[in-house]
Enzyme design. Structure first.
Site, short mmCIF file in Angstrom:
data_model
loop_
_atom_site.label_atom_id
_atom_site.label_comp_id
_atom_site.label_asym_id
_atom_site.label_seq_id
_atom_site.Cartn_x
_atom_site.Cartn_y
_atom_site.Cartn_z
N HIS A 155 23.95 -46.56 -15.29
CA HIS A 155 22.77 -46.87 -14.45
C HIS A 155 21.49 -46.35 -15.11
O HIS A 155 20.52 -46.02 -14.43
CB HIS A 155 22.90 -46.27 -13.04
N SER A 276 0.16 -52.54 -34.35
CA SER A 276 -0.74 -53.18 -33.39
C SER A 276 -2.09 -53.38 -34.05
O SER A 276 -2.52 -52.56 -34.86
CB SER A 276 -0.89 -52.28 -32.16
#
Ligand code: ARG
Length: 456
Positions: A155, A276
């Site tokens: 999970h 970037s």
């Protein structure tokens, strides 16, 4: 020259041609198309439909057509609707009228089914090789990390300690099943449709078993009507590719998470990272996002093609021409992705210290419960007791191992001085030495078995 103009008094509309023609993409089948024709010409001679000399003339002409394609000298002509038309048109230009005998008893329906199966069998072999290389990269990196402890998650929450090798190797076995699916679909597609004609079979005494064997198939197909319209092999491949990509998409997701600075478990090599245009600090894992993203496109190819198939009546229908672009795109996409994914794994930097510092005592809560089990407490009870221990630690703002023995004993008298042994991540892993477990010895055995698969 079209293969079918006789019954019409007007030529096709230009827009229809653009829609109908498949030469743009089915040229990729030229080798298989020509090989199939060579074998078919000889089969016609053996059946006494054409003379041995005529067959040799045809085969010689086809050899020249093959050379023209191989050396990129083949010139398309107006009216070359598909690869079958183009090859026959050129053959007749080279050898004259005798070339017109090649198509006796044959239809483009059994021809295209044969070509595309053969092409796909070869493509399956190429894909097999590329996936083996990725598996080899996984094993190589895993081998160095059978003792590198990291948190394992369920999970996406910290669960139990595992090792970096165990994590990586889990993908080896997913790929192993993908390869198994690939081999199974390749074996299924080895039925040769040639000699099925348009739908009803071939009226000349050709030996279909021999044709199939010469082309590298295992058998002749059993039913001519099925053979010309069966595209199961395309759907099989698209499914195998979709599931394989789904596995790799999950690997990509793990890599994206583990390379996030908040985790810092791994670092991607500069060559497989991107930056970037605005933010100078960025090290992005675009290749992994493309792996994840393109998986959607691959599943789309499967869903789209199954939708194409589902409403088709018996026999060949032009809808089936949609098979090629779907599979070409899927394979091209896989062969773009796989070298990059393989290289990303090969050059992956595993940051053992970051993994170690992410190990928190709560990952040992199960071990603490198991400790009580070894003292004779039932697991249901011990689970509950350790739950209380976890709560007590949280209330005191302490970790499990920081709790004084007296506090533990107040919760359960079975806790004793040896409880401190529980708080050792390496020992926790070593205990999980069941077959396939995360213990270093078990993982090393797992890797040995994996390597044996790579050798075959
Ligand atoms: N280009 C066609 C295809 O890819 C070849 C078969 C055409 N057969 C026909 N009857 N029109 O399916």
């Amino acid at each position: 020259m079209s293969l079918w103009g006789g019954r019409f008094s007007e030529p096709s509309d230009e827009d229809l041609r653009l829609l109908n023609d498949s030469i743009r993409f089915d040229q990729a089948l030229y080798a298989e198309d020509i090989e199939g024709s060579m074998v078919y010409a000889r089969a016609l001679a053996e059946a006494g439909v054409i003379s041995a000399g005529e067959a040799e003339t045809i085969v010689e002409g086809l050899r020249q057509v093959m050379q023209e394609f191989d050396s990129d000298r083949f010139e398309l002509a107006a009216g070359d609707e598909d690869i079958h038309t183009a090859v026959e048109r050129r053959l007749i230009e080279i050898v004259g009228d005798v070339g017109g005998k090649l198509h006796t008893g044959r239809s483009r329906n059994d021809q295209v089914a044969t070509d595309f199966r053969l092409w796909t069998m070869r493509a399956a072999d190429r894909l097999h090789e590329a996936l083996r290389m990725l598996q080899a990269a996984i094993v190589l990196v895993a081998e160095g990390h059978s003792e590198t402890v990291m948190p394992g998650y369920t999970h996406m929450q910290p669960a139990q300690p595992i090792t970096a090798a165990h994590w990586l190797m889990s993908f080896f076995w997913m790929l192993e099943r993908d390869l198994d699916r690939l081999r199974a679909s390749r074996a299924r597609m080895a039925d040769c449709p040639l000699g099925s004609g348009a739908l009803a079979g071939n009226p000349f005494a050709i030996d279909r078993q021999e044709i199939g064997a010469e082309l590298g198939f295992e058998r002749a197909s059993e039913n001519s009507l099925d053979a010309v319209s069966d595209r199961d092999f395309v759907a099989d491949m698209l499914y195998m590719i979709s599931l394989c990509a789904t596995h790799l998409s999950r690997l990509a997701e793990d890599i994206l998470i583990y390379s996030n600075p908040s985790f810092g478990f791994i670092t991607l090599d500069d060559r497989y990272s991107t930056g970037s245009s605005l933010m100078p600090q960025k090290r992005n894992a675009d290749p992994m996002e493309l792996m994840r993203g393109k998986t959607g496109r691959l599943i789309g190819n499967l869903a789209g093609f199954l939708t194409t198939l589902k409403g088709l009546p018996s026999g060949y229908n032009k809808d089936l021409q949609e098979d090629k672009e779907a599979l070409f795109d899927a394979l091209e996409t896989m062969h773009q992705l796989l070298p990059v994914v393989t290289a990303t794994i090969n050059s992956l930097q595993i940051n053992s210290e970051a993994m170690a510092s992410a190990l928190t005592d709560d990952l040992l809560a199960t071990d603490l419960a198991d400790y009580l089990v070894r003292k004779g407490v039932s697991f249901r009870q011990s689970h509950h007791i350790v739950g209380e221990v976890v709560r007590a630690a949280a209330e005191r703002d302490q970790t499990l191992s920081q709790l004084p023995l007296s506090t533990l004993q107040r919760i359960c008298p079975h806790f004793a001085g040896d409880v401190s042994d529980v708080f050792d991540f390496s020992l926790s892993i070593q205990r999980r030495d069941s077959y396939g477990g995360a213990a270093p010895g078990a993982v090393r055995a797992q890797i040995r078995r994996a390597k044996a698969r790579l050798d075959v």
